[in-house]
Design a protein around this motif. Sequence first.
Motif, PDB file in Angstrom:
ATOM      1  N   SER A   1      -9.657  12.099  -3.270  1.00 39.69           N
ATOM      2  CA  SER A   1      -9.222  11.202  -4.270  1.00 39.69           C
ATOM      3  C   SER A   1      -8.999  12.083  -5.801  1.00 39.69           C
ATOM      4  CB  SER A   1      -9.894   9.982  -4.662  1.00 39.69           C
ATOM      5  OG  SER A   1      -9.487   9.310  -5.725  1.00 39.69           O
TER       6      SER A   1
ATOM      7  N   MET B   1     -10.111   3.288   2.010  1.00 36.00           N
ATOM      8  CA  MET B   1      -9.429   2.897   0.581  1.00 36.00           C
ATOM      9  C   MET B   1     -10.554   2.894  -0.754  1.00 36.00           C
ATOM     10  SD  MET B   1      -6.431   2.273   0.998  1.00 36.00           S
ATOM     11  CE  MET B   1      -5.986   3.051   2.301  1.00 36.00           C
TER      12      MET B   1
ATOM     13  N   SER C   1      -5.482   5.949   7.258  1.00 38.18           N
ATOM     14  CA  SER C   1      -5.570   4.553   7.019  1.00 38.18           C
ATOM     15  C   SER C   1      -4.315   3.937   7.742  1.00 38.18           C
ATOM     16  CB  SER C   1      -5.427   4.265   5.505  1.00 38.18           C
ATOM     17  OG  SER C   1      -6.753   4.656   4.998  1.00 38.18           O
TER      18      SER C   1
ATOM     19  N   ALA D   1       0.821   4.097  -2.636  1.00 37.23           N
ATOM     20  CA  ALA D   1       0.702   5.512  -2.425  1.00 37.23           C
ATOM     21  C   ALA D   1       2.101   6.125  -3.035  1.00 37.23           C
ATOM     22  CB  ALA D   1       0.469   5.564  -1.210  1.00 37.23           C
TER      23      ALA D   1
ATOM     24  N   TRP E   1      -6.603  10.967   4.065  1.00 42.07           N
ATOM     25  CA  TRP E   1      -7.226   9.578   4.303  1.00 42.07           C
ATOM     26  C   TRP E   1      -6.178   8.466   4.195  1.00 42.07           C
ATOM     27  CZ3 TRP E   1      -6.199   6.205   0.386  1.00 42.07           C
ATOM     28  CH2 TRP E   1      -5.699   6.702  -0.897  1.00 42.07           C
ATOM     29  N   LEU E   2      -5.200   8.781   3.562  1.00 39.02           N
ATOM     30  CA  LEU E   2      -3.987   7.389   3.696  1.00 39.02           C
ATOM     31  C   LEU E   2      -3.397   7.660   4.978  1.00 39.02           C
ATOM     32  CD1 LEU E   2      -2.390   5.592   1.897  1.00 39.02           C
ATOM     33  CD2 LEU E   2      -0.743   7.142   1.815  1.00 39.02           C
TER      34      LEU E   2
ATOM     35  N   SER F   1      -1.868  12.539   1.723  1.00 40.00           N
ATOM     36  CA  SER F   1      -3.329  12.879   1.999  1.00 40.00           C
ATOM     37  C   SER F   1      -3.774  12.303   3.066  1.00 40.00           C
ATOM     38  CB  SER F   1      -4.121  11.738   0.701  1.00 40.00           C
ATOM     39  OG  SER F   1      -3.529  11.944  -0.421  1.00 40.00           O
TER      40      SER F   1
ATOM     41  N   GLY G   1       0.872  -1.143  -0.003  1.00 38.29           N
ATOM     42  CA  GLY G   1      -0.053   0.205  -0.064  1.00 38.29           C
ATOM     43  C   GLY G   1       0.924   1.239  -0.134  1.00 38.29           C
TER      44      GLY G   1
ATOM     45  N   ARG H   1     -11.570   7.056  -0.503  1.00 35.47           N
ATOM     46  CA  ARG H   1     -10.637   8.013  -0.615  1.00 35.47           C
ATOM     47  C   ARG H   1     -11.138   9.344  -0.665  1.00 35.47           C
ATOM     48  NH1 ARG H   1      -8.280   4.805  -5.369  1.00 35.47           N
ATOM     49  NH2 ARG H   1      -9.791   5.844  -6.309  1.00 35.47           N
TER      50      ARG H   1
ATOM     51  N   MET I   1       1.000  10.099  -0.722  1.00 35.53           N
ATOM     52  CA  MET I   1       1.616   9.775   0.545  1.00 35.53           C
ATOM     53  C   MET I   1       1.114  10.810   1.514  1.00 35.53           C
ATOM     54  SD  MET I   1       2.931   6.835   0.907  1.00 35.53           S
ATOM     55  CE  MET I   1       3.765   7.115   2.557  1.00 35.53           C
TER      56      MET I   1
END
Length: 160
Positions: A156, A150, A88, A74, A84-85, A82, A70, A153, A80
């Motif tokens: 996104s 995921m 996560s 990313a 949301w990431l 973001s 992942g 996102r 990287m």
Amino acid sequence: MTKLLLSLHVLAAILAIGPVTVAASMFPRKARAALAVEGADQADAAASVRILYRVTQVYAMLGIAVPVLGIGTAQMMGVMGSPWLITSLVLTVLAALILLVLVLPRQEAVVSALAGAEDADSTKALSGLKLLTMSTGMFSLLWAAVTVLMVFRPGSTTHA
């Protein structure tokens, strides 16, 4: 290359996180049943508990591939930073900690108690099943939240 990494990431999530989640979730019920019976019936019940413990261990190790792939995906996608990431990743670390600190040690205690280890206490193992059930539930919920992040996102670039 990005599509390959993303495909491997999704496959790893399905093939590693799915089984560890199912095995960990089934363990408390099977363990409770195994600790409640005696004699030859306990040996059969203990075998299924040992298998669930082993599946949890092995697939937890295989699950390391999910965040590794992942992160690689990313980086290739340039997301990287973001939110949301990052969220996560934090949830993934929390899920891993719950598995390593709460789930696996309690499963091991139950397996030891069923094996009749001298240092194992079956009443302690039985009393730890409530916390084990709660811990596996939290583990599952964290992975569900990661999955939702995921898919959706926020922000996104895919506009899906």
